[in-house]
Design an enzyme around this catalytic site. Sequence first.
Site, short mmCIF file in Angstrom:
data_model
loop_
_atom_site.label_atom_id
_atom_site.label_comp_id
_atom_site.label_asym_id
_atom_site.label_seq_id
_atom_site.Cartn_x
_atom_site.Cartn_y
_atom_site.Cartn_z
N MET A 120 11.86 16.85 12.51
CA MET A 120 12.55 16.07 11.48
C MET A 120 14.06 16.25 11.63
SD MET A 120 10.14 15.92 8.17
CE MET A 120 10.59 17.45 7.42
N GLY A 121 14.48 16.71 12.81
CA GLY A 121 15.91 16.88 13.04
C GLY A 121 16.43 18.17 12.44
N LEU A 131 18.12 20.27 14.05
CA LEU A 131 17.55 21.16 15.07
C LEU A 131 18.28 22.48 15.16
CD1 LEU A 131 16.92 18.58 17.95
CD2 LEU A 131 15.43 19.18 16.03
N GLU A 133 17.82 26.67 17.12
CA GLU A 133 17.35 27.33 18.33
C GLU A 133 15.81 27.29 18.45
OE1 GLU A 133 19.22 28.13 20.77
OE2 GLU A 133 17.51 28.98 21.84
N GLY A 134 15.13 27.39 17.32
CA GLY A 134 13.67 27.36 17.34
C GLY A 134 13.14 26.05 17.92
N HIS A 135 13.75 24.92 17.54
CA HIS A 135 13.32 23.63 18.08
C HIS A 135 13.63 23.55 19.58
CE1 HIS A 135 14.15 22.38 13.79
NE2 HIS A 135 12.95 21.86 13.96
O1 PAF Z 1 7.25 20.43 11.27
C1 PAF Z 1 7.92 19.40 11.07
O2 PAF Z 1 9.12 19.35 11.29
C2 PAF Z 1 7.21 18.17 10.52
O3 PAF Z 1 6.22 18.51 9.62
C3 PAF Z 1 6.65 17.26 11.62
C4 PAF Z 1 5.56 17.94 12.41
C5 PAF Z 1 7.77 16.84 12.56
C6 PAF Z 1 6.05 16.00 11.01
O4 PAF Z 1 7.00 15.26 10.32
#
Ligand code: PAF
Length: 301
Positions: free
Chosen positions: A44-45, A47, A49-51
């Site tokens: 969901m943006g 972002l 370091e974990g992402h």
């Molecule tokens: O974990 C998230 O950021 C959200 O729940 C996801 C998996 C992107 C779904 O919108």
Amino acid sequence: MPVKPTETDSDVSAEKPVTIHHGVDELRAYRAGLDGTVALIPTMGALHEGHLQHIRQCRPLADHVIVSIFVNPTQFTQSDDFQAYPRTLEVDIKACAQAGAACVFTPDADGMYPADQVGVEIDVPAVSEVLEGVDRPGHFQGVCRVVTKLLNIVRPDMVSFGRKDYQQLCIIKAVVNDLMMPVRVVEVPTVREADGLAMSSRNRRLDAEQRKRALGLFKALCAAKRLVEEDGETDPQAVEQAMRSVMESHQVRVGYAVVRHPKTLSELSCIEPVLTGGVIALVAGQVGKVRLIDNMLLGGN
Ligand code: PAF
């Protein structure tokens, strides 16, 4: 629209431009033209370091990494939470480029939820109505719906989910397995700050004093791990009580502090019988206005 990674990027393999698509049809056309395997990282943006760790973990596994950035309205139970959710698209796109993603997919709500369509619900009631699901009814149904849409649009070979959102991970695995979706779920370990705090987009809302208190969640999990793995504690209630005490001593308002079955999240009468696969300790707590969650596998071999 290609965006070049910044010159400060030290990873030479990340120097390819990232492609950005907004429309569902546009993304489908892009996907149809890709040779090789594809990994999808739904986000969901905002972002952190974990992402980025998801991108790094998926890059050696797939030929192309696609990151979706979509603040999904159907998973929010309060509309002000949805409005207040941080939106940092430009910075996010740069970070994706630097970490080596091939494409960023940023659909809008009309594209994902066309007004003229009858809505569908996907639910895993046994796992979605407990813990996070108690205070956020409908949240996981919204997650399942958007993730299923993303999987159908992108048709990836693999999709990554973080262990940080453990309940979400269990639910998505159940959907993928039970609906026999042809996609592999890649689990990404929780990325922690040096002192152990799990990385989360919400941490940026903590002031310095709250940041210290927030460590109570991680310390509670460490206490549980010691109790089970070193002291051989088998009573879930004793472990849960210990976790609560640690959280309270850090002035964290406890939402829950539980030890559960690692797959079904069902309650346990004794830790020992399932210990070969480990049990999962999960905590949620409020620090100021910020609600944080974390978890840790205890035991297992
Ligand atoms: O974990 C998230 O950021 C959200 O729940 C996801 C998996 C992107 C779904 O919108």
